[in-house]
Design an enzyme around this catalytic site. Structure first.
Site, mmCIF file in Angstrom:
data_model
loop_
_atom_site.group_PDB
_atom_site.id
_atom_site.type_symbol
_atom_site.label_atom_id
_atom_site.label_comp_id
_atom_site.label_asym_id
_atom_site.label_seq_id
_atom_site.Cartn_x
_atom_site.Cartn_y
_atom_site.Cartn_z
ATOM 1 N N LYS A 38 0.836 -1.205 0.000
ATOM 2 C CA LYS A 38 0.000 0.000 0.000
ATOM 3 C C LYS A 38 0.866 1.248 0.000
ATOM 4 O O LYS A 38 1.915 1.295 0.660
ATOM 5 C CB LYS A 38 -0.922 -0.020 1.219
ATOM 6 C CG LYS A 38 -1.989 1.075 1.239
ATOM 7 C CD LYS A 38 -2.921 0.888 2.434
ATOM 8 C CE LYS A 38 -4.001 1.963 2.495
ATOM 9 N NZ LYS A 38 -4.917 1.768 3.642
ATOM 10 N N SER A 59 -10.031 -0.904 6.959
ATOM 11 C CA SER A 59 -9.473 -0.664 5.632
ATOM 12 C C SER A 59 -8.695 -1.821 5.031
ATOM 13 O O SER A 59 -8.280 -1.744 3.885
ATOM 14 C CB SER A 59 -8.578 0.587 5.658
ATOM 15 O OG SER A 59 -9.353 1.730 5.875
ATOM 16 N N SER A 62 -9.734 1.581 2.712
ATOM 17 C CA SER A 62 -8.889 2.371 1.831
ATOM 18 C C SER A 62 -7.811 1.555 1.127
ATOM 19 O O SER A 62 -7.153 2.041 0.223
ATOM 20 C CB SER A 62 -8.221 3.482 2.644
ATOM 21 O OG SER A 62 -7.367 2.926 3.640
#
Length: 460
Positions: free
Chosen positions: A45, A144, A120
């Site tokens: 990420k 997330s 996210s």
């Protein structure tokens, strides 16, 4: 790519062969020749620091920023033999649940590109679902990792707070956020957790209180010294054995009743399968979760308003130009931040302001303590708690952008876990009209083995 060239549209990512707009950069970092993850590819990420590789947090504010150091989890990936294949798209600074707030365009769900992949960490989940990486790292502030895992039909683990180093993570909300693994199977996700978990002298949130969290939940060995990190007493991948015979699974009625009927049907079918394998289910109650979403967003936005103050065009971010400091600062943040980030920073600053701190922030912290107490009481009656991961099916892209409140309420089943700093896993439980439905298991502090075992039983 520049932020201006990659604003959200339906073709984002298509020019470089990235069909689902999964990656923000595709640079490869080879790990050691040997190790438990040798031969495995990992997507990371884009809010996790990677030396020499851009780390943008999905924001125009950090477009072109290249960190000088690796996050601890990145170092551990390489030491374990994994090959990093790129940095993944995400909601800007982790603020969103659909990966549509990224300055570099929305990520599409590989299961159905008309739908969101969750967020996210949507880019990380989509990378695994699309076969672009064997494994991925995300970060979970209020769901997330688990949210996109559920929406993309993969496995996601949110570790106990303090189990995995946060050094090198560009945090949205420090007291809530943990880095966690995503994979196609529970065993692979647990093996990635084995590689990244452990103490870190650079991380002040590392915890050594396994005994307080229940040593029996941490390891089969009941005597875990106070100075031993829980990860050093555990092999998480070995727990993915599917053996739930004799396990007691608590079902919080409050987190099931609010879910869509189709989601509940899949969840109840999965529970029935577990009962057939020897598990016992009992109803438990978490009355405080009625206030968990409100408390979570007050705390998270307050911490975000403080964390993001550093992005001012001087130390990081877009140059605000000439003029006095306040004008330059305002221009930098106006140009660099997207609408959702601005909304959360404003609300967080308001909640912390004089005259409102006690009215909002202090009450939110009181509610957080209540949530933790309710979880402790429920987990005294059961080994794990089970809920649908997400109360709804993946929305279509664009549906939620104009209604942020509905987006916030979508987190109802995941945010309480972060408030209580507990471990949880999301595993695919079935489908409705071709869209995945996730099942969540929540365990006691440092009870990763138990949630992994329960999750692997659903997988089988």
């Amino acid at each position: 790519m520049s932020a201006d060239d990659a604003r959200p549209d339906d073709t984002a990512g298509s020019d470089d062969g990235d069909e689902f707009n999964v990656f923000l950069s595709r640079e490869t970092v080879a790990g050691d020749d040997e190790g438990p993850l040798a031969g495995k590819t990992v997507a990371v990420k884009d809010n996790i620091s990677t030396a020499g590789i851009p780390t943008t947090c999905g924001s125009a504010m950090l477009d072109g920023y290249v960190p000088p150091y690796d996050a601890t989890v990145v170092e551990r990936l390489c030491e374990a033999g994994a090959t990093i294949v790129g940095k993944t798209n995400m909601d800007e600074f982790g603020m969103g649940g659909t990966t549509e707030t990224s300055a570099y365009g929305p990520t599409k769900n590989p299961v159905d590109p008309e739908h969101v992949p969750g967020g996210s960490s949507g880019g990380s989940a989509a990378a695994v679902a699309a076969g672009e990486a064997d494994l991925a790292l995300g970060s979970d502030t209020g769901g997330s990792v688990r949210n996109p895992a559920a929406f993309c039909g993969v496995v996601g683990i949110k570790p106990t707070y303090g189990l995995v180093s946060r050094y090198g993570l560009v945090a949205y909300a420090n007291s809530l956020e943990q880095i966690g693994p995503l994979a196609t199977t529970v065993e692979d996700a647990a093996a990635l957790l084995d590689a990244i978990a452990g103490p870190d002298e650079h991380d002040a949130t590392t915890r050594y209180d396994a005994a307080e969290g229940g040593a029996a939940a941490v390891s089969d060995a009941a005597d875990v010294p106070d100075d031993v990190h829980p990860a050093d007493a555990t092999e998480y991948a070995a727990a993915a054995d599917g053996d739930v015979d004799g396990m007691t699974i608590g079902v919080p009625t409050e987190l099931v009743e609010g879910a869509d009927d189709a989601v509940v049907d899949v969840f109840e079918d999965a529970l029935a399968d577990l009962e057939a394998r020897g598990a016992e289910t009992v109803e438990v109650s978490l009355p405080s979760v009625e206030h968990a979403v409100q408390a979570y967003y007050v705390i998270a936005m307050s911490e975000a308003s403080s964390n993001l103050a550093r992005f001012d065009g001087v130390r990081y971010g877009i140059d605000g130009g000439e003029g006095n400091w306040n004008e330059s600062f305002a221009r930098s943040r106006e140009e660099g931040f997207g609408d959702e980030v601005k909304r959360r920073v404003l609300l967080g600053t308001y909640a912390l302001s004089a005259g409102y701190h006690d009215k909002y922030y202090k009450k939110a912290q009181d509610a957080r303590a209540w949530v933790k107490q309710d979880f402790d009481e429920a987990l005294a009656e059961a080994d794990v708690l089970a809920t649908p991961t997400m109360p709804v099916l993946p929305p279509k892209r664009g549906e939620s952008l104009d209604d942020p409140l509905s987006l916030y309420l979508m987190d109802a089943n995941t945010v309480p876990v972060n408030l209580a700093n507990l471990p949880a896993i999301s595993v695919p439980a079935g489908e409705v009209e071709g869209l995945p439905v996730g099942m969540q298991f929540v365990g006691p502090a440092f009870g990763e083995e138990t949630v992994i075992r329960a999750g692997s039983a659903v997988e089988e």
